[in-house]
Design an enzyme around this catalytic site. Sequence first.
Site, short mmCIF file in Angstrom:
data_model
loop_
_atom_site.label_atom_id
_atom_site.label_comp_id
_atom_site.label_asym_id
_atom_site.label_seq_id
_atom_site.Cartn_x
_atom_site.Cartn_y
_atom_site.Cartn_z
N ASP A 39 -5.30 5.03 -1.78
CA ASP A 39 -3.94 3.95 -1.67
C ASP A 39 -4.15 2.80 -1.99
OD1 ASP A 39 -5.80 4.12 0.64
OD2 ASP A 39 -4.26 3.10 1.84
N ARG A 52 -9.25 -2.63 0.84
CA ARG A 52 -9.23 -2.87 2.20
C ARG A 52 -10.04 -1.92 2.89
NH1 ARG A 52 -3.11 -2.46 2.65
NH2 ARG A 52 -2.70 -0.35 3.11
N GLU A 92 -9.59 1.03 3.95
CA GLU A 92 -8.96 2.29 4.08
C GLU A 92 -9.53 3.10 2.93
OE1 GLU A 92 -4.27 3.11 4.88
OE2 GLU A 92 -4.84 1.00 4.68
N GLU A 134 1.67 -3.06 -3.24
CA GLU A 134 1.96 -2.15 -2.13
C GLU A 134 3.47 -2.09 -1.59
OE1 GLU A 134 0.17 -0.43 2.17
OE2 GLU A 134 -0.48 -2.34 1.51
#
Length: 916
Positions: free
Chosen positions: A466, A470, A472, A763
């Site tokens: 995604d 960051r 994630e 995003e």
Amino acid sequence: MDQSMIIKLRTEYLDCPLGIDTKAPRLGWIMQSKRRSASQSAYRIIAASSQQVLDQDEGDLWDSGVVVSSQSQHIVYSGSPLQSEQRVHWKVRVWDEQGEALAWSETASWTMGLLSRLEWEGCLIGRASGRKPSREEPLPVVYLRRSFRSEGAVRRATVYATALGLYRLHLNGVRIGNDALTPEWTDYHVRTQYQTYDITSCIQSGDNVISTLLGHGWYTGYIGMYGYQRYGMEPSFLLQMNIEYEDGTRQSLSTDDDWKAGFGQIVGSDLQMGENWDARLEPHGWQERSFDDDRWASASRMHDYRGKLVAQMSPPIRALQSRTPSDIRRLAEETILVDMGQMTSGYLRIVVQASEGTRYTLRYAEALDEEGRLYTENLRYARQTDTYICHGSGRETFEPVFTYHGYRYVEISGGPAPLPEDIEGIVVYSSLPEVGTLETSNPLVNKLIDNIRWTQRANYMSVPTDCPQRDERHGWTGDAQIFAPTAAYNMDVSAFLAKWLNDMEDGQRPTGAFTDFAPFIFGPKTEFDNDFTYTHTASAGWADAPPIIAWLLFERYGDSQLLRKHYASMKRWMDYNEALYPSGIRRDAPQYGDWLSIDERPFTETKEEFGWQVDAHSTTPYDVFATAYWANGVKLMSNIAHVIGEEADAAHYDKLYEFVRAAFIREFVSDAGEIRGDTQTVYALALAWSLVPDQLRDAALTRLVGKIEAAGDLAATGFHGTKHLMEVLSENGHESLAFRLLLREQYPSWLYSVLQGATTIWERWDGWTVANGFQDPGMNSLCHYAFGSVGEWLYRHVGGIRLDPTASGFSRSVIRPRPLGGIHSAKCEYDSIQGLISTKWTLQSDVFELMLTVPANGTAFVHMPSEEGTLVTEGGLPAASVPGIRVMGREGDCEVLLVESGSYQFKSFYETSRHK
């Protein structure tokens, strides 16, 4: 003279792969010809155990004989059973539509890997660091080496290697292979991948040394919201090296406790946190034969691996580009800010010169704050920081090994700044062939297309992530399935997404539920106080991804075997939903819904009406959203079952689709054609998936168009609605409105981010606005491909290249460029599995001109914009009179032609003022 030839011989989508473990691999090729109407009528494949045999046009392993067929992809090897490490050489000859034989193709090859665990003679080795990792101090990299002797002339030498963690291999100081971040991310509880390298030319007579750096990667490193060591506590390494000598003797070497282990200058390494080096600790020459490792400890035998050990069958991550800084600004005496001019994934390679002990710090970020400093708040827990302590002996090069960053800007501090020419940005991503290009007459649209491509590069990193920056970087399934059609236009995603389907199946729960990201990570979210309340499974639009991805791969590449491979797991997913939602309405809340949509009315009103069926991030009611996705999934499963011959299942899914559709209409669609929630997304999904009665379709469409226009030609859709909105408008008589949405420059829009200087897709629509600055740093990636799903629409409607849904694998394409929105020219290429399809069109002075190439062995339906009653010409002649062209009639404002393979130049009269 006919220049027809056979090119691009591939095995399981790969070019001359080493060490595959598919026992009956599929072969494919492309027929290339400049002659019109060229096609394949038959083929003959021969496969041999040596190049010498193949050169005699003999196949001692397999001779298919002459097969009358136009098929050129997914032809299953049907020769002698293959053994571990066997090398197969093959070539193909085809006959054209006139029965004339083309010359034999060039030779291709593949080798088999280790097909049994019995052939892995060694054990997993490593060395424990004796401490726990932290954000500032990740665990160190382990250094492993083993000396050995080689006697005699080497005929062939092969290394098979893998790690629970990451490894980088060297032989006699020379790096083996050019892959990065191997063995890549899988659910290690289920499988890990091994790589195969041919090291024949690297083996020296006499003493040799093989060495590896062993890092942490996804296995023990920090992963998103879940923290460190989610799969294991320590990394470990496994290697099998087999040498075959010219005299027929063999020698093997594997990982065992005869290896030596130590630590060195890489004192901390993590994919997300960064890498810390202390060059003073470097064991100089440790990869050379002359190094004395007597003081090193014996490697520790680690726990045996109890998962599947499989060959990597997808393109590896590699360092694929390098970039120079676009700007360097001095912030302090020993601090500079480097602007690489492009948001991307990778790291900096720098050369510095400073005294011993000087500590350089490199901090990476996507953007700058209002004061022109690094903006790092949106990284959340990810540190994205590399450090390097100098040994002080002249010019020193620092290049991280086991980390990557999502960044455009880098702050370098701590010592004398490196010279501009000593700063290089290394761009790292999965090495998928780039197969599509699109350029238009609108510079802002071109920048949007470029931003989509860069976002894909940064996020196609072993799995479709995604975001690259960051804490994630998960393989979120909803995000990926939305973007996958665009991704498939930009790159050859065949093997990449086939691997990811394995990841999704590996994560499937015993209930049949698929997970919301893959590879799956089970357990508490440590950043959220060990929150177990949401299990990240079965979410609508996310867990629905496997049938969507599988069907995409069938449509794009004609891969029915993949449908069969994953059919059982997808059927369990259907059974799960059917049991859980017997009424036909899929009620599961809370979930994600149409993630990051824009409020179309005050949210307090929406919340008061729908309660927990909506959220600030998604104002489309969850039950409407989820039921629509269920209906779509059931329809796809019917298609899949038909393709693979499961007719009883297909009949069941046809019936189930009608049941779910009827439930959707009964519960959510009013007699006036309004849909519960009344968001742009509910109409986009319902119209895309035929979830409104035929007699109410126009009413629902009118409501959708009215909402968009009343908002000022504004798309308020989130991830999922946006994926379908443009296509619904374009295919239902409102293509001009779709173009107005594309070309909108005010917030919110695609071009708004372009005008703010974005070099990748944000995003969220409001990642940064003039009015409010940066959005909530808790969720605000500036490199996230979901809203880049518009790329598919651009290729289809501006580039004009789309597949015919009745003919998989682009054996027949549909060419339909749309000269709207003030775009007066475009050039598009798509290198399909069938061959290169290209369009180049212009609209000037009411004359529409299209230059088209249709690949050999293919056909195309060409929709030429033209005024009714006027003539469409090709090469100056009426198109109807040209061989290889059939006039099929009119559709809308287009003359439809069925065109055989070849290159064409069409012209038509198209009155611009009537089509805006």
